[in-house]
Write a protein that holds these residues in place. Structure first.
Motif, PDB file in Angstrom:
ATOM      1  N   ARG A 129      -6.813 -32.831 -51.704  1.00 46.54           N
ATOM      2  CA  ARG A 129      -8.274 -33.635 -52.125  1.00 46.54           C
ATOM      3  C   ARG A 129      -8.568 -34.094 -51.659  1.00 46.54           C
ATOM      4  O   ARG A 129      -8.784 -33.534 -50.083  1.00 46.54           O
ATOM      5  CB  ARG A 129      -7.342 -35.012 -52.865  1.00 46.54           C
ATOM      6  CG  ARG A 129      -7.017 -34.956 -53.948  1.00 46.54           C
ATOM      7  CD  ARG A 129      -6.571 -36.502 -54.915  1.00 46.54           C
ATOM      8  NE  ARG A 129      -6.401 -36.104 -56.116  1.00 46.54           N
ATOM      9  CZ  ARG A 129      -4.527 -36.210 -56.655  1.00 46.54           C
ATOM     10  NH1 ARG A 129      -3.915 -35.918 -56.465  1.00 46.54           N
ATOM     11  NH2 ARG A 129      -4.601 -36.156 -57.919  1.00 46.54           N
ATOM     12  N   GLN A 130     -10.322 -34.164 -51.541  1.00 49.94           N
ATOM     13  CA  GLN A 130     -11.110 -34.660 -50.361  1.00 49.94           C
ATOM     14  C   GLN A 130     -11.306 -32.995 -49.792  1.00 49.94           C
ATOM     15  O   GLN A 130     -11.119 -31.772 -50.354  1.00 49.94           O
ATOM     16  CB  GLN A 130     -10.731 -35.388 -49.508  1.00 49.94           C
ATOM     17  CG  GLN A 130      -9.718 -36.625 -49.403  1.00 49.94           C
ATOM     18  CD  GLN A 130     -10.877 -38.054 -50.417  1.00 49.94           C
ATOM     19  OE1 GLN A 130     -12.247 -37.974 -49.285  1.00 49.94           O
ATOM     20  NE2 GLN A 130     -10.461 -38.430 -50.901  1.00 49.94           N
ATOM     21  N   PRO A 131     -12.961 -33.056 -50.037  1.00 47.49           N
ATOM     22  CA  PRO A 131     -13.598 -32.200 -49.739  1.00 47.49           C
ATOM     23  C   PRO A 131     -13.495 -31.624 -47.958  1.00 47.49           C
ATOM     24  O   PRO A 131     -13.954 -32.752 -47.506  1.00 47.49           O
ATOM     25  CB  PRO A 131     -15.036 -32.784 -50.860  1.00 47.49           C
ATOM     26  CG  PRO A 131     -15.475 -34.337 -50.192  1.00 47.49           C
ATOM     27  CD  PRO A 131     -14.055 -34.761 -49.964  1.00 47.49           C
ATOM     28  N   ILE A 132     -14.388 -30.465 -48.171  1.00 44.71           N
ATOM     29  CA  ILE A 132     -14.273 -29.787 -46.450  1.00 44.71           C
ATOM     30  C   ILE A 132     -16.136 -29.637 -46.726  1.00 44.71           C
ATOM     31  O   ILE A 132     -16.161 -28.375 -47.560  1.00 44.71           O
ATOM     32  CB  ILE A 132     -13.985 -28.766 -46.267  1.00 44.71           C
ATOM     33  CG1 ILE A 132     -11.953 -29.459 -45.660  1.00 44.71           C
ATOM     34  CG2 ILE A 132     -14.634 -27.856 -44.822  1.00 44.71           C
ATOM     35  CD1 ILE A 132     -11.237 -27.972 -45.744  1.00 44.71           C
ATOM     36  N   GLN A 133     -16.554 -30.009 -46.430  1.00 41.73           N
ATOM     37  CA  GLN A 133     -18.681 -29.760 -46.260  1.00 41.73           C
ATOM     38  C   GLN A 133     -18.730 -28.252 -45.472  1.00 41.73           C
ATOM     39  O   GLN A 133     -18.667 -28.645 -44.355  1.00 41.73           O
ATOM     40  CB  GLN A 133     -19.540 -30.746 -45.918  1.00 41.73           C
ATOM     41  CG  GLN A 133     -20.512 -31.055 -45.441  1.00 41.73           C
ATOM     42  CD  GLN A 133     -21.644 -31.856 -45.264  1.00 41.73           C
ATOM     43  OE1 GLN A 133     -21.400 -32.680 -46.083  1.00 41.73           O
ATOM     44  NE2 GLN A 133     -22.850 -31.103 -44.689  1.00 41.73           N
ATOM     45  N   THR A 134     -18.994 -27.019 -46.186  1.00 41.78           N
ATOM     46  CA  THR A 134     -19.064 -26.172 -45.569  1.00 41.78           C
ATOM     47  C   THR A 134     -20.810 -26.107 -44.896  1.00 41.78           C
ATOM     48  O   THR A 134     -20.801 -24.993 -43.814  1.00 41.78           O
ATOM     49  CB  THR A 134     -18.809 -24.507 -46.291  1.00 41.78           C
ATOM     50  OG1 THR A 134     -19.926 -24.919 -47.125  1.00 41.78           O
ATOM     51  CG2 THR A 134     -17.583 -24.896 -46.471  1.00 41.78           C
ATOM     52  N   ILE A 174     -16.251 -32.190 -42.046  1.00 39.61           N
ATOM     53  CA  ILE A 174     -15.267 -33.265 -42.625  1.00 39.61           C
ATOM     54  C   ILE A 174     -16.212 -34.406 -42.623  1.00 39.61           C
ATOM     55  O   ILE A 174     -16.410 -35.170 -41.755  1.00 39.61           O
ATOM     56  CB  ILE A 174     -14.182 -34.055 -43.206  1.00 39.61           C
ATOM     57  CG1 ILE A 174     -13.222 -32.460 -43.668  1.00 39.61           C
ATOM     58  CG2 ILE A 174     -13.818 -34.804 -43.880  1.00 39.61           C
ATOM     59  CD1 ILE A 174     -11.984 -32.540 -42.798  1.00 39.61           C
ATOM     60  N   PRO A 175     -17.363 -35.126 -43.134  1.00 43.39           N
ATOM     61  CA  PRO A 175     -18.567 -35.731 -42.845  1.00 43.39           C
ATOM     62  C   PRO A 175     -17.550 -37.353 -43.019  1.00 43.39           C
ATOM     63  O   PRO A 175     -16.313 -37.893 -43.323  1.00 43.39           O
ATOM     64  CB  PRO A 175     -18.917 -36.384 -44.315  1.00 43.39           C
ATOM     65  CG  PRO A 175     -19.055 -34.879 -45.054  1.00 43.39           C
ATOM     66  CD  PRO A 175     -17.671 -34.216 -44.650  1.00 43.39           C
ATOM     67  N   GLY A 176     -18.077 -37.553 -41.530  1.00 46.37           N
ATOM     68  CA  GLY A 176     -17.330 -38.773 -40.750  1.00 46.37           C
ATOM     69  C   GLY A 176     -16.199 -39.435 -40.546  1.00 46.37           C
ATOM     70  O   GLY A 176     -15.073 -39.686 -39.929  1.00 46.37           O
ATOM     71  N   GLU A 177     -15.317 -37.746 -40.320  1.00 47.40           N
ATOM     72  CA  GLU A 177     -14.179 -37.359 -39.775  1.00 47.40           C
ATOM     73  C   GLU A 177     -14.146 -36.513 -38.556  1.00 47.40           C
ATOM     74  O   GLU A 177     -13.759 -35.994 -38.942  1.00 47.40           O
ATOM     75  CB  GLU A 177     -12.666 -37.071 -40.536  1.00 47.40           C
ATOM     76  CG  GLU A 177     -12.864 -38.760 -41.509  1.00 47.40           C
ATOM     77  CD  GLU A 177     -11.606 -38.291 -42.629  1.00 47.40           C
ATOM     78  OE1 GLU A 177     -10.198 -37.747 -42.330  1.00 47.40           O
ATOM     79  OE2 GLU A 177     -11.864 -38.874 -43.784  1.00 47.40           O
ATOM     80  N   GLU A 178     -15.356 -36.108 -38.524  1.00 50.85           N
ATOM     81  CA  GLU A 178     -15.957 -35.181 -37.271  1.00 50.85           C
ATOM     82  C   GLU A 178     -13.970 -35.200 -36.111  1.00 50.85           C
ATOM     83  O   GLU A 178     -13.949 -33.476 -35.971  1.00 50.85           O
ATOM     84  CB  GLU A 178     -17.150 -35.000 -36.625  1.00 50.85           C
ATOM     85  CG  GLU A 178     -17.350 -34.223 -37.800  1.00 50.85           C
ATOM     86  CD  GLU A 178     -18.407 -35.885 -38.521  1.00 50.85           C
ATOM     87  OE1 GLU A 178     -19.423 -35.503 -39.347  1.00 50.85           O
ATOM     88  OE2 GLU A 178     -17.710 -36.807 -38.601  1.00 50.85           O
TER      89      GLU A 178
END
Length: 466
Positions: A129-134, A174-178
């Motif tokens: 679950r939860q996305p990774i932004q490429t 990961i937006p907000g969790e860099e």
């Protein structure tokens, strides 16, 4: 040192390709590390591929050139191959076996982990679950990568999959969790030019700070190619399960890995399977791919994006075919899209992310993501079908509605799929571009979007039907 590891064997009976056969062995284990003394006095390293009935078959990492059956000796160490691991492994450039290639010191070891690891127990798995932004709209908008997923990229010879891989390494987050995100990049059988491109690209953009590189060059021993993905995944497991990081592992090119496996299988005189690959190719690939995922009770995750080039663009070839059975979708780098001058030439038609639904929506990407993804897919597929029709009957035979879909397909490729090599788009930007493209259609054509969602997009100013 154990009693067994102190024994030096001078009973080498055969040298064949990268393999060495030692007779009259005792208490030798599979995957055990072997130290080999060549006739010139050079110390080589190998691992046990096969053992039984007092006979051990060893694969030599440096190759068997110069070895003979009379003077060569072997010592079994009693240990499997291990990688020194610590949080300081980030920012380092290593060879396929984990030895430093940069000008840094030897790896600092908080521990030594067995590179062969093991696939995750299905009972211990937690659903991805939860996305990774490429940063690539063609992936983030249409086939979103989810934490813990195995999503391969299928490419072909001459296509820019290495540029795509480098762009993902530079942009993935990961937006907000860099701060809790890291990348492990494993390259197998690449040229020196490609290796230089990767290192220079990551250093100049600062991506190397949160990345570990394992580079196996084309002129390195084929045996090392077998170790590279395992060493990379061992580093990823340490970062994920010891330091609680979310790790993206990119492995390129798995075709080179499978070719090395075939070479070793032929040297062992094994009965070949499909197209000469060993019959255990599926099992071997699964032991790599299944090391990705989420584990119950652990905060860290491992996500995999293996890249492979399909020989003759054939998806039925054993490597992509078996990879597709194990993984959870595929991103297709299309030659036809590439010929149209589109970068990245990712073809949405045959591409698929089976776990996308678990990584999009409110609180993850945006609440309208699923609806706009479905509408974009529908409109683009309509436009592509009409291209085929135009090739037969001409554009004059099309209705006004058909003309809009035909125009949309062109704009979708040039404005949504196409983007700069250093253009990093957020989920928000990607979805807004999608709405802007759908502005070519009246509201009655957006049958896959809820009227309330369309009204929201109109109020936001991203959907402006003419």
């Amino acid at each position: 040192m154990s009693k067994e590891s102190s024994i030096i064997y001078r009973t080498v009976s055969d040298v064949s390709g990268p393999l060495l056969v030692v007779e009259s062995t005792h208490n030798v284990a599979f995957n055990e590390v072997v130290k080999i003394r060549s006739p010139s006095g050079e110390l080589l390293t190998g691992t046990v591929l096969e053992t039984g009935k007092g006979r051990a078959v060893i694969q030599v990492f440096e190759g068997t050139s110069g070895l003979d059956t009379e003077v060569t000796s072997a010592r079994f160490t009693g240990e499997t191959m291990r990688l020194p691991v610590s949080s300081e492994i980030l920012g380092r450039v290593l060879d396929g076996a984990g030895n430093p290639l940069d000008k840094g010191p030897p790896l600092t070891a908080e521990d030594h982990w067995d590179i062969y690891g093991s696939p995750i127990n299905p009972y211990a798995r937690q659903y991805p679950r939860q996305p990774i932004q490429t940063g690539l709209s063609s992936i983030d908008g249409l086939n979103t990568l989810v934490r813990g997923q195995k999503l391969p990229i299928f490419s072909g010879s001459g296509l820019p999959h290495n540029r795509i891989a480098a762009q993902i390494v530079r942009q993935a987050k990961i937006p907000g969790e860099e701060g809790d995100f890291a990348i492990v990049f494993g390259a197998m059988g690449i040229t020196a030019t490609e290796a230089q491109y990767f290192m220079q690209s990551f250093e100049e953009t600062g991506a190397l700070e949160h990345t570990t590189l394992f580079l196996n060059l084309a002129n390195d021993p084929a045996i090392e190619r077998i170790i590279t993905p395992r060493a990379a995944l061992t580093a990823a497991e340490y970062l994920a399960y010891t330091t609680d990081m979310h790790v993206l592992v990119i492995l390129t090119d798995m075709t080179n890995y499978a070719e090395a496996l075939r070479e070793i299988s032929a040297a062992r005189s094994e009965i070949p399977g499909r197209r000469g690959y060993p019959g255990y190719l599926y099992t071997d690939l699964s032991l790599i791919y299944e090391r990705a995922g989420r584990i119950k009770g652990r905060n860290g995750t491992i996500t995999q994006m293996p890249i492979l080039s399909m020989p003759q663009d054939d998806m039925t070839h054993p490597i992509p075919d078996l990879t597709g059975y194990i993984t959870e979708g595929q991103i297709i780098v299309g030659r036809a899209v590439h010929r149209r001058g589109i970068y990245p030439p990712i073809d949405p038609g045959p591409s698929l992310s089976r776990l996308m639904k678990e990584g999009i929506g409110k609180g993850m990407t945006r609440f309208d993501h699923k609806e706009i993804q479905a509408q974009l897919y529908y409109a683009y597929s309509e436009g592509r079908d009409l291209r085929d029709l135009v090739a037969v009957v001409g554009s004059e035979a099309l209705t006004d509605r058909d003309q809009k879909y035909l125009k949309f397909a062109d704009r979708f490729e040039t404005e949504f799929i196409n983007q700069g090599e250093f253009e990093d788009r957020s989920f928000e930007q990607t979805l807004d571009i999608g709405w802007n493209l759908l502005s070519d259609f009246p509201e009655r054509e957006l049958k896959r979007c809820d009227p309330e969602t369309i009204s929201w997009a109109r109020d936001k100013g991203v959907y402006k039907p003419s």
